[in-house]
Scaffold this motif. Structure first.
Motif, PDB file in Angstrom:
ATOM      1  N   ARG A  49      -2.808  -5.388  -5.238  1.00 25.20           N
ATOM      2  CA  ARG A  49      -2.212  -6.045  -4.437  1.00 25.20           C
ATOM      3  C   ARG A  49      -2.373  -7.683  -4.993  1.00 25.20           C
ATOM      4  N   SER A  61      -5.886  -2.671  -3.678  1.00 29.57           N
ATOM      5  CA  SER A  61      -6.415  -3.753  -3.557  1.00 29.57           C
ATOM      6  C   SER A  61      -6.177  -4.793  -4.315  1.00 29.57           C
ATOM      7  N   SER A 113      -2.440 -11.694   3.590  1.00 32.29           N
ATOM      8  CA  SER A 113      -3.463 -10.679   4.518  1.00 32.29           C
ATOM      9  C   SER A 113      -3.357  -9.732   5.377  1.00 32.29           C
ATOM     10  N   LYS A 139       0.571  -1.027  -0.017  1.00 35.15           N
ATOM     11  CA  LYS A 139      -0.094  -0.485   0.013  1.00 35.15           C
ATOM     12  C   LYS A 139       0.976   1.167  -0.297  1.00 35.15           C
TER      13      LYS A 139
END
Length: 86
Positions: free
Chosen positions: A47, A44, A68, A38
């Motif tokens: 990623r 998101s 995660s 990030k």
């Protein structure tokens, strides 16, 4: 036989390669250490693409949930080294 240092260097290079392909404006030397994806500008979707790209490149089969809680690039590399040894 790959040494732990050699394995870590290889994993770091793979992470830098894949992140660099998805986030081409991020200098390679910034893709390291205590920086989270990030922090490098990855949203998101980026990623997920990065993790899937790394898994594909390395031929690893890990669940997305395994990634995660990884706090930074160093933790990601360490996790990949460990996964590659299994």
């Amino acid at each position: 036989m790959t040494t732990p240092t050699g394995a870590r260097e290889r994993m770091t290079a793979v992470v830098q390669e894949v992140v660099g392909r998805i986030l081409p404006d991020v200098p390679r030397e910034e893709i390291a250490g205590a920086r989270h994806l990030k922090d490098l500008g990855a949203d998101s979707v980026d990623r997920v693409e990065i993790i899937l790209g790394i898994l594909e490149r390395l031929g690893l089969d890990e669940s997305m949930s395994s990634f995660s809680e990884l706090p930074d690039v160093d933790a990601l590399v360490d996790f990949l080294v460990s996964a590659g040894e299994r």
